[in-house]
Motif scaffolding. Structure first.
Motif, PDB file in Angstrom:
ATOM      1  N   ASP A  16       0.774  -1.260  -0.472  1.00  0.00           N
ATOM      2  CA  ASP A  16      -0.293   0.148   0.072  1.00  0.00           C
ATOM      3  C   ASP A  16       0.760   1.519   0.199  1.00  0.00           C
ATOM      4  N   GLY A  20      -4.183   5.650  -2.364  1.00  0.00           N
ATOM      5  CA  GLY A  20      -5.131   5.196  -3.447  1.00  0.00           C
ATOM      6  C   GLY A  20      -4.523   3.805  -4.401  1.00  0.00           C
ATOM      7  N   TYR A  22      -1.128   0.680  -4.757  1.00  0.00           N
ATOM      8  CA  TYR A  22      -0.804  -0.390  -4.673  1.00  0.00           C
ATOM      9  C   TYR A  22       0.772  -1.054  -5.164  1.00  0.00           C
ATOM     10  N   ASP A  63      -8.870  -6.202   1.944  1.00  0.00           N
ATOM     11  CA  ASP A  63      -8.585  -5.128   0.242  1.00  0.00           C
ATOM     12  C   ASP A  63      -7.707  -6.039  -0.490  1.00  0.00           C
ATOM     13  N   ARG A 314      -3.785   0.360  -9.071  1.00  0.00           N
ATOM     14  CA  ARG A 314      -4.976   0.904  -8.082  1.00  0.00           C
ATOM     15  C   ARG A 314      -5.291   0.458  -6.935  1.00  0.00           C
ATOM     16  N   LYS A 315      -5.181   0.495  -5.782  1.00  0.00           N
ATOM     17  CA  LYS A 315      -5.846   0.144  -4.792  1.00  0.00           C
ATOM     18  C   LYS A 315      -7.747  -1.105  -4.950  1.00  0.00           C
ATOM     19  N   ASN A 318     -10.154   1.053  -1.204  1.00  0.00           N
ATOM     20  CA  ASN A 318     -10.029   1.574  -0.250  1.00  0.00           C
ATOM     21  C   ASN A 318      -9.866   2.270   1.433  1.00  0.00           C
TER      22      ASN A 318
END
Length: 519
Positions: A16, A20, A22, A63, A314-315, A318
């Motif tokens: 992370d 927002g 990774y 997540d 993008r994760k 969030n």
């Protein structure tokens, strides 16, 4: 390429990024052979542990990026067989291999093979445990990489590779209680060189068999990730490559893993990757795009419908805090934390959290073979992570040591290196041992000793010691952390005595500092 995917990341970055996005790996340590499921808003993964006990690590995430270990499926490796016990320690690189986790009938189910003893399974109401005592489904050798599946009509199926028989992939029916294979249902559904990493899914009316195999691409043998698809579970099956792999030096060969769909409908692939380095096979997360009913893993850079490795994005979800790998253990709990694992099955009467509350007491064991560190029982370990800065510091009370005893801090994989104390004739002396190459240090007159291991992203380790917990001095020489027995490096604590089973050390604190991503 979409702007939220990028192929390269800053050296040492992981997980992370706090904005927002990774970076792969999402866990920069040895979490090999993962499988993953979603239950509600929670994601659960398992990871093979081979000769480490307890066996088959269980992880949790909210997540898919930030993960924490929450337990193990196998409480004692001797439930598998006697070769895992402290008096034999004969399963390096064997033991708990790749498995699968599923949620069925309000329970969590895990199946796995060991290459020598056969097929095992267990269930639990809570993935953190307790898990039911291990059940041996099939006593057999030469099989691996299995996965159960339950169809809409309730019939259970099971897929696995017989690597001892030309890597044939077999499909069985499961008994109603999931504890037996119906052997008269055995069907070979696929065969190719090196076929493994089996998973079975049913998505939008199609049956999908995920696996990997070894193919010749551009004149080089590489492991490729494949999918079979059919409207009927026994086929006939279509076949498609779903991600290009270009070799360990380029994309680290995403291989073992599992598909998972988020609550919002997006798909991802959790995989391990590795180069045979000291970090073992770290955990990676790749996006999945469905094209004409086929999953494509990664990003399609050349519009051929086959994915390519991506190194971040993008994760998926969030709002959840970043993983913190750094730990501090003062041994005040009634049980060991999940990140601790023993080298083979420990001797229960030679360690304790209760003999001296607030300490881990490690009594000295006599090695199976004098001079062979890999036959020292009750070596308690953690994974060594690959970040830009890593440091482990232990505070020891050595006042209970006996003549002939050695104890301290170690690294090991294929080889080993230790910093510790050796007591003889009532005198304690600092000792450095790199695979039998020994350096002696100063006489230690106090009963408290601090030992520290520090290593950089390249895995170059140096040991230090302190007699006051403030001032540290280097001791020994640089040691290259490595890979061996299908494992990355482990850092651990040891206590043994080649002359008698006398003496002990008390571990008061163990602090493990790991750099956050990009630090």
């Amino acid at each position: 390429m979409e702007d939220h995917y990028y192929r390269l990341s800053k050296e040492g970055a992981w997980g992370d990024q706090g904005d927002g996005t990774y970076v792969n790996p999402v866990l920069p340590g040895d979490y090999s052979d993962p499988d993953v499921i979603r239950v509600g808003e929670n994601y659960y993964a398992i990871s093979s542990t081979l000769h480490c006990s307890p066996g088959m690590a269980v992880l949790h995430s909210k997540d898919l990026v930030n993960w924490a270990m929450i337990g193990h499926v196998v409480d004692e490796l001797t439930r598998i067989g006697p070769e895992y016990n402290y008096d034999r320690m004969n399963r390096y690189g064997r033991g708990v291999w790749a498995g699968a986790i599923r949620f069925h009938k309000d329970k969590y189910w895990v199946y796995f093979f060991t290459p020598d003893e056969g097929l095992f399974m267990s269930t639990a109401a809570d993935p953190a445990g307790p898990w039911e005592p291990l059940h041996q489904v099939w006593a057999v050798s030469g099989w691996d990489d299995c996965c159960p599946f339950w169809d809409e009509d309730g019939q259970g199926y099971f897929v696995a590779t017989n690597f001892a028989d030309n890597y044939n992939i077999h499909l069985f029916k499961l008994s109603e209680d999931g504890r037996e294979l119906l052997n008269d249902s055995d069907t070979i559904i696929h065969q190719y060189k090196g076929s493994e990493a089996n998973k079975i899914y049913k998505i939008n009316g199609f049956y999908y068999f995920f696996h990997s195999e070894v193919r010749l691409e551009e004149g080089v043998e590489v492991r490729v990730v494949m999918m079979l698809r059919s409207e009927h579970i026994y086929g006939p099956y279509e076949e498609k490559e779903i991600i290009h792999t270009h070799g360990k030096e380029i994309d680290r060969e995403p291989n073992q893993g599992g598909l998972v769909q988020t609550a919002s409908g997006d798909w991802y692939f959790i995989s391990h990757q590795g180069m045979g380095g000291y970090d073992g096979r770290p955990l990676h997360l790749l996006p999945v795009t469905w094209i004409d009913g086929w999953p494509m893993i990664g990003s399609d850079t050349d519009d051929d419908g086959i994915g390519e490795m991506v190194w971040g994005g993008r994760k998926p979800i969030n709002g959840h805090p970043p993983t913190v790998l750094s730990t501090y253990d003062d041994f005040d709990s009634v049980a060991l934390e999940p990140y601790w694992e023993w080298n083979h099955q420990p001797r229960a009467d030679k360690w304790s959290l209760t003999e001296r509350p607030g300490y881990l007491r490690l009594h000295a064991c006599r090695p199976i073979e004098k001079g062979n560190f890999f036959t020292v029982c009750n070596v308690i370990t953690q994974r060594s992570f690959r970040t830009v800065h890593n440091a482990a510091t232990v505070k020891l009370d050595i006042g209970g040591m006996a003549d002939g005893q050695e104890a301290g801090l170690c690294h090991f994989a294929k080889t080993y290196c230790t910093i510790g104390v050796h007591q003889q004739n009532g005198t304690r002396v600092l000792k450095f041992d790199h695979a039998g190459s020994i350096e002696w240090g100063q006489v230690l007159t106090g009963s408290t000793l601090w030992l520290r291991s520090e290593w950089n992203i390249d895995g170059i380790n140096r040991f230090e010691f302190s007699v006051d917990g403030v001032h540290y001095a280097s001791f020994g020489y640089a040691y290259q952390l490595g890979w061996g027995n299908y494992r990355g490096d482990r850092i651990g604590l040891y206590s043994f005595n080649c002359e008698s089973e006398q003496g002990y050390i008390d571990v008061g604190q163990f602090g493990y500092e790991v750099a956050r991503s990009g630090e």
